[in-house]
Write a protein that holds these residues in place. Structure first.
Motif, PDB file in Angstrom:
ATOM      1  N   PRO A 240       7.836  10.229   5.910  1.00 34.43           N
ATOM      2  CA  PRO A 240       7.690  10.000   4.470  1.00 34.43           C
ATOM      3  C   PRO A 240       7.390   8.523   4.231  1.00 34.43           C
ATOM      4  N   CYS A 241       6.633   8.219   3.181  1.00 32.11           N
ATOM      5  CA  CYS A 241       6.217   6.812   3.018  1.00 32.11           C
ATOM      6  C   CYS A 241       7.285   5.957   2.354  1.00 32.11           C
ATOM      7  N   GLY A 242       8.188   6.567   1.602  1.00 31.52           N
ATOM      8  CA  GLY A 242       9.299   5.797   1.054  1.00 31.52           C
ATOM      9  C   GLY A 242       8.953   4.878  -0.103  1.00 31.52           C
ATOM     10  N   ALA A 246       4.221   3.558  -7.557  1.00 33.38           N
ATOM     11  CA  ALA A 246       3.229   4.635  -7.496  1.00 33.38           C
ATOM     12  C   ALA A 246       2.227   4.365  -6.381  1.00 33.38           C
ATOM     13  N   CYS A 247       1.993   5.358  -5.544  1.00 38.02           N
ATOM     14  CA  CYS A 247       1.166   5.152  -4.365  1.00 38.02           C
ATOM     15  C   CYS A 247       0.098   6.250  -4.280  1.00 38.02           C
ATOM     16  N   ASP A 248      -1.120   5.873  -3.918  1.00 33.87           N
ATOM     17  CA  ASP A 248      -2.250   6.815  -3.872  1.00 33.87           C
ATOM     18  C   ASP A 248      -1.987   7.949  -2.900  1.00 33.87           C
ATOM     19  N   HIS A 249      -1.388   7.571  -1.765  1.00 29.86           N
ATOM     20  CA  HIS A 249      -1.087   8.546  -0.719  1.00 29.86           C
ATOM     21  C   HIS A 249      -0.161   9.651  -1.264  1.00 29.86           C
ATOM     22  N   CYS A 250       0.824   9.257  -2.020  1.00 27.29           N
ATOM     23  CA  CYS A 250       1.726  10.244  -2.600  1.00 27.29           C
ATOM     24  C   CYS A 250       1.030  11.061  -3.687  1.00 27.29           C
ATOM     25  N   ALA A 251       0.152  10.408  -4.456  1.00 27.90           N
ATOM     26  CA  ALA A 251      -0.609  11.139  -5.477  1.00 27.90           C
ATOM     27  C   ALA A 251      -1.470  12.218  -4.813  1.00 27.90           C
TER      28      ALA A 251
HETATM   29 ZN   LIG Z   1       3.101   7.484  -0.461  1.00 26.06          ZN
END
Ligand SMILES: [Zn+2]
Length: 272
Positions: A240-242, A246-251
């Motif tokens: 998980p990126c943690g 707000a992060c593009d990868h999570c979006a």
């Molecule tokens: Zn992320």
């Protein structure tokens, strides 16, 4: 943090009991002081601080703000120190260079006492909101929640929580004065579809089947339960990126969780 962390503490207390030590568990903060939390009220496995002060024989568990078992504080400290030499370490700084780092610890279902369980009903609990202060990366997005609900108009969808919040179209809100009251209603649900957060920990503690939207910021390897369908989309990685910002990868991860697929998972739970 909120109720989820403290329900995980109750899971740890149960795990310690099951490992064979019958003494109640004193939950210690990072300074070694016994803690209390209202969500543990009525839990016979957790010793109250005043009982510890009276000399009750206890086993101990260190778990509280700044000492959660799933957080790799050493890694975070090292990254912090490299970025800000000489500055006192804190996990509170929301900086894209300072994501949460995680250990290999995994939650086991907690327990909730003094919950007035609603008679089992035919409704499905849905929670499109995150608690205040949660990472935006845990947000599946309103339109996806709405698409899920709209794809199953035949279900009796219910949102819990305080009044005055936005309610999905086709969902009825059952206003709940506090978290415990919400837990009582959750306990009566056929199933739930939830973001990673307090209610999903409560669902595990109350044996409510659930689909849990993780995305990519946190992992079910830490805060997920085997009894749930955990939708984790690390987008090619494993970890998980943690990120708290707000992060593009999570979006992208959230966009990869298709409402139709969530509806299929829910269908299988309801058919089970
Ligand atoms: Zn992320």
């Amino acid at each position: 943090m909120g109720y989820g962390d403290e329900i995980m503490v109750a899971g740890e207390a149960r795990r310690l009991w099951r490992a064979g030590d019958p003494r109640p568990v004193a939950v210690l903060d990072r300074h070694g002081r016994p803690r209390r939390h209202p969500i543990w009220d009525g839990n016979p496995r957790i010793a109250r601080p005043e009982a510890v002060a009276r000399g009750l024989a206890v086993q101990t568990l260190v778990n509280g703000p700044g000492c959660r078992p799933y957080v790799d504080y050493v890694a975070m400290h090292n990254e912090f120190a490299a970025l800000f030499p000489g500055r006192p370490f804190t996990t509170k700084l929301c900086d894209p260079r300072l994501p949460w780092r995680y250990t290999a610890w995994r939650a086991s279902p907690g327990e909730l006492f003094h919950v007035s369980r609603r008679e089992p009903g035919d409704y499905v609990v849905v929670e499109p909101h995150l608690k205040a202060g949660a990472s935006p990366n845990k947000d599946w997005g309103w339109d996806r929640w709405q698409a899920l609900v709209s794809s199953r108009r035949d279900l009796d969808w219910v949102q819990l929580g305080a009044g005055g919040v936005r309610v999905l179209e086709g969902v009825r809100q059952l206003e709940t004065a506090d978290f415990r009251t919400a837990c009582g209603l959750l306990a009566g649900a056929r199933a739930a579809v939830l973001p990673e957060g307090g209610l999903h920990h409560a669902a595990a503690a109350l044996d409510v089947p659930a689909v849990v939207i993780f995305g990519a910021m946190t992992s079910p390897a830490n805060t997920g339960y085997a009894s749930h369908v955990n939708l984790f989309e690390p987008m090619g990685g494993e970890s998980p990126c943690g990120q708290r910002v707000a992060c593009d990868h999570c979006a992208q991860a959230m966009a990869a969780i298709d409402p139709a697929a969530v509806a299929d998972h829910l269908e299988r739970i309801l058919d089970a």
